[in-house]
Design an enzyme around this catalytic site. Structure first.
Site, PDB file in Angstrom:
ATOM      1  N   ARG A  17       0.813  -1.212   0.000  1.00  6.55           N
ATOM      2  CA  ARG A  17       0.000   0.000   0.000  1.00  6.55           C
ATOM      3  C   ARG A  17       0.850   1.267   0.000  1.00  6.55           C
ATOM      4  O   ARG A  17       0.365   2.358  -0.202  1.00  6.55           O
ATOM      5  CB  ARG A  17      -0.964  -0.001   1.191  1.00  6.55           C
ATOM      6  CG  ARG A  17      -2.153  -0.933   0.982  1.00  6.55           C
ATOM      7  CD  ARG A  17      -2.941  -1.188   2.239  1.00  6.55           C
ATOM      8  NE  ARG A  17      -2.383  -2.289   3.020  1.00  6.55           N
ATOM      9  CZ  ARG A  17      -2.917  -2.768   4.143  1.00  6.55           C
ATOM     10  NH1 ARG A  17      -4.029  -2.224   4.614  1.00  6.55           N
ATOM     11  NH2 ARG A  17      -2.345  -3.766   4.800  1.00  6.55           N
ATOM     12  N   ASN A 385      39.489  27.818  -0.989  1.00 10.62           N
ATOM     13  CA  ASN A 385      40.170  26.718  -0.288  1.00 10.62           C
ATOM     14  C   ASN A 385      40.457  25.522  -1.181  1.00 10.62           C
ATOM     15  O   ASN A 385      41.097  24.575  -0.758  1.00 10.62           O
ATOM     16  CB  ASN A 385      39.342  26.264   0.921  1.00 10.62           C
ATOM     17  CG  ASN A 385      37.976  25.736   0.514  1.00 10.62           C
ATOM     18  OD1 ASN A 385      37.421  26.139  -0.504  1.00 10.62           O
ATOM     19  ND2 ASN A 385      37.436  24.830   1.308  1.00 10.62           N
TER      20      ASN A 385
HETATM   21  C1  UD1 Z   1      -2.924  -7.616  11.385  1.00  6.27           C
HETATM   22  C2  UD1 Z   1      -3.788  -8.593  12.200  1.00  6.27           C
HETATM   23  C3  UD1 Z   1      -5.028  -7.842  12.707  1.00  6.27           C
HETATM   24  C4  UD1 Z   1      -4.608  -6.636  13.512  1.00  6.27           C
HETATM   25  C5  UD1 Z   1      -3.661  -5.755  12.723  1.00  6.27           C
HETATM   26  C6  UD1 Z   1      -3.079  -4.694  13.624  1.00  6.27           C
HETATM   27  C7  UD1 Z   1      -3.524 -10.857  11.341  1.00  6.27           C
HETATM   28  C8  UD1 Z   1      -4.078 -11.907  10.458  1.00  6.27           C
HETATM   29  N1  UD1 Z   1      -4.171  -9.706  11.367  1.00  6.27           N
HETATM   30  O1  UD1 Z   1      -3.659  -7.243  10.227  1.00  6.27           O
HETATM   31  O2  UD1 Z   1      -5.823  -8.690  13.492  1.00  6.27           O
HETATM   32  O3  UD1 Z   1      -5.760  -5.908  13.904  1.00  6.27           O
HETATM   33  O4  UD1 Z   1      -2.549  -6.503  12.188  1.00  6.27           O
HETATM   34  O5  UD1 Z   1      -2.286  -3.783  12.914  1.00  6.27           O
HETATM   35  O6  UD1 Z   1      -2.540 -11.129  12.005  1.00  6.27           O
HETATM   36  N2  UD1 Z   1       3.672 -10.120   7.836  1.00  6.27           N
HETATM   37  C9  UD1 Z   1       4.658 -11.068   7.633  1.00  6.27           C
HETATM   38  N3  UD1 Z   1       4.390 -12.125   6.810  1.00  6.27           N
HETATM   39  C10 UD1 Z   1       3.210 -12.296   6.198  1.00  6.27           C
HETATM   40  C11 UD1 Z   1       2.197 -11.330   6.400  1.00  6.27           C
HETATM   41  C12 UD1 Z   1       2.463 -10.242   7.241  1.00  6.27           C
HETATM   42  O7  UD1 Z   1       5.754 -10.955   8.162  1.00  6.27           O
HETATM   43  O8  UD1 Z   1       3.060 -13.282   5.461  1.00  6.27           O
HETATM   44  C13 UD1 Z   1       3.961  -8.969   8.715  1.00  6.27           C
HETATM   45  C14 UD1 Z   1       3.869  -7.639   7.986  1.00  6.27           C
HETATM   46  O9  UD1 Z   1       5.159  -7.235   7.550  1.00  6.27           O
HETATM   47  C15 UD1 Z   1       3.347  -6.692   9.042  1.00  6.27           C
HETATM   48  C16 UD1 Z   1       2.605  -7.591  10.000  1.00  6.27           C
HETATM   49  O10 UD1 Z   1       2.991  -8.910   9.725  1.00  6.27           O
HETATM   50  O11 UD1 Z   1       4.396  -6.051   9.730  1.00  6.27           O
HETATM   51  C17 UD1 Z   1       1.092  -7.433   9.859  1.00  6.27           C
HETATM   52  O12 UD1 Z   1       0.716  -7.762   8.542  1.00  6.27           O
HETATM   53  P1  UD1 Z   1      -0.426  -6.938   7.793  1.00  6.27           P
HETATM   54  O13 UD1 Z   1      -0.625  -7.557   6.461  1.00  6.27           O
HETATM   55  O14 UD1 Z   1      -0.144  -5.491   7.845  1.00  6.27           O
HETATM   56  O15 UD1 Z   1      -1.674  -7.321   8.722  1.00  6.27           O
HETATM   57  P2  UD1 Z   1      -3.003  -6.481   8.938  1.00  6.27           P
HETATM   58  O16 UD1 Z   1      -3.916  -6.727   7.802  1.00  6.27           O
HETATM   59  O17 UD1 Z   1      -2.679  -5.095   9.246  1.00  6.27           O
HETATM   60 CA    CA Z   2      -0.804  -3.819   9.235  1.00  9.13          CA
END
Ligand code: UD1
Ligand code: CA
Length: 458
Positions: A17, A385
């Site tokens: 995003r 300089n």
């Molecule tokens: C996630 C949570 C959600 C919470 C929110 C808070 C899950 C399924 N959902 O959603 O409940 O309210 O965060 O901000 O956990 N990441 C990995 N590997 C992956 C996918 C993600 O390392 O395969 C890491 C991303 O880099 C990120 C974090 O996990 O730092 C969260 O991933 P993101 O896709 O942003 O989750 P949200 O949809 O925000």
């Molecule tokens: Ca997130």
């Protein structure tokens, strides 16, 4: 005995995003990468190890923290969800002891909140927060008795669940001995076809494990950064709370909404900071320092009672006491102003010392020079300089007066008490108390006929 703590930070998400070539967790907040904020907070808990889950192409990330030796980089080859990410790290957990899981894109989590979680006696602790607008977050589902039953992701939630305002921050604490079997029971039967870490809650609840929540007081503490709009919101909120803390310690900030610290600032009494000032790195401000609007001050010391006027840029400089800098001055690394020195508009100073009470008030370049006390540098003085290959020094003794528009061709030295005539080009050393004149003599030609306009023929 307290079991060693493992911390697991999930940072393998693509950050799509943001549409940026920089990994999301390396985007800066208050001048420090998102991940850096988390690592600093994590360090304060003195963990046994910090596991950071990254994507296969995230070499930039590892390079950025190459000097840290307490990080175990775990590569998640396919980004199949937060649960899948923890599965990759699980084999490296040090034993059966506590594991704190954090999301790399939620940088402002507070140490005290984490300590509160560590002090909560439950099998699984989730950090939650109450939001007016919970859109996008996983919702905490409780039963009639208020016990946590599940976390439902926004994309999978029905209308009733969407009304729930208590959300999952993503920070969780449990024990390695519990997490590992729970992870084995996750599947990807959901809208995003991902292995959700959040599904672990329903698994634990079904097995009658005690799931509890700690509520964060401040919603910014758990705010996630998914795009530049959220990053900007977090930046402002962080800066405002920093400004509030400084004001509480007695700094006079004219407008806390236009105040930015990207590093560390220490300051004395009666410091006043006008609007749009940016501090970077390590900055020290003595008692009574006054900073005008639109200044950038980086890695510098400003001594007591010094005034920095509007639109000045100061980097790697020492400004002693009762000095005056600007408006529109530029102090570059190695600039050292002794007490009561003054540098005025459109003056650039690099690797140069100005002695006590010396002044360069207008339009000058002073580079690689040692300038004594009570020296006056006239407008338009340039230390030449650089010969195209090497840099050379200029030495100027005490009580020297350099007339306007002088070129000092380094290496050159002006001994004490020298006067340089305006418009001179000085190429050889000048002995003490001499007047140096280095320019063509003026001729006046009488009865000069101005050229007349001739009519153009087409
Ligand atoms: C996630 C949570 C959600 C919470 C929110 C808070 C899950 C399924 N959902 O959603 O409940 O309210 O965060 O901000 O956990 N990441 C990995 N590997 C992956 C996918 C993600 O390392 O395969 C890491 C991303 O880099 C990120 C974090 O996990 O730092 C969260 O991933 P993101 O896709 O942003 O989750 P949200 O949809 O925000
Ligand atoms: Ca997130």
């Amino acid at each position: 005995m307290v079991k060693p703590l493992d911390i697991c930070i999930l940072a393998a998400g693509k950050g799509s995003r943001m549409r940026s070539s920089t990994p999301k967790v390396l985007q800066p907040l208050a001048g420090k990468p998102l991940l850096g904020h988390l690592l600093d907070t994590a360090d304060a808990l003195q963990p046994h190890q910090i596991h950071v889950v990254v994507g296969p192409d995230d070499t930039e990330l590892q390079a950025a923290y190459a000097t840290r030796d307490n990080i175990n980089w775990v590569v998640q080859a396919d980004r199949l969800g937060t649960g899948h990410a923890v599965m990759q790290a699980a084999p490296f957990f040090s034993g059966e002891g506590p594991v704190l899981i954090m999301l790399g894109d939620a940088p402002l989590i507070r140490l005290n909140t984490l300590k509160k979680m560590l002090a909560t006696p439950a099998d699984l602790v989730v950090l939650s927060v109450q939001l007016d607008d919970p859109t996008g977050y996983g919702r905490i589902k409780r039963n009639g008795k208020g016990e946590v039953m599940a976390i439902v992701e926004d994309k999978d939630a029905d209308d009733v669940t969407r009304q729930i305002q208590e959300i999952n921050s993503g920070v969780m604490l449990s024990a390695a001995g519990l997490i590992k079997p729970w992870l084995g029971q996750l599947d990807n039967q959901n809208k995003q076809q991902e292995y959700y870490l959040t599904d672990m809650i329903a698994v634990a609840a079904r097995q009658h494990h005690r799931v509890d929540t700690v509520m964060a007081d401040d919603r910014m503490e758990v705010a996630g950064v998914n795009d530049f709009i959220q990053l900007a919101e977090l930046e402002r909120s962080y800066q405002q709370s920093q400004a509030a803390a400084f004001m509480a310690q007695g700094m006079h900030i004219v407008d806390p909404a236009r105040f930015d610290v990207r590093g560390q600032v220490s300051f004395g009494k009666d410091v006043r900071v006008d609007i749009n000032v940016i501090f970077e790195g390590e900055v020290t401000l003595g008692d009574g320092v006054n900073i005008g609007p639109n200044c950038v001050i980086k890695d510098s010391q400003i001594g007591a009672a010094s005034i920095i006027k509007a639109n000045s840029v100061i980097d790697g400089a020492v400004v002693s006491e009762a000095c005056s800098v600007g408006p529109f001055a530029r102090l570059r690394p190695g600039a050292y102003l002794h007490n009561e020195a003054a540098v005025g508009n459109f003056v650039e100073v690099k690797k140069s010392t100005l002695g006590k009470g010396s002044k360069a008030s207008h339009l000058s370049y002073l580079g690689d020079s040692m300038i004594g006390e009570n020296v006056n540098i006239g407008a338009g003085t340039i230390t030449c300089n650089y010969d195209g290959v090497s840099k050379w020094q200029t030495q100027i003794g005490d009580d020297v007066f350099v007339g306007s528009n002088t070129a000092l061709v380094a290496p050159v030295s002006l001994a004490e008490g020298v006067t340089v005539a305006a418009g001179s080009t000085i190429t050889t050393d000048v002995p003490a108390d001499n007047l140096a004149v280095g320019r063509g003599r003026q001729r006046n030609i009488p009865n000069w006929h101005k050229p007349a306009k001739t009519l153009k023929e087409d």
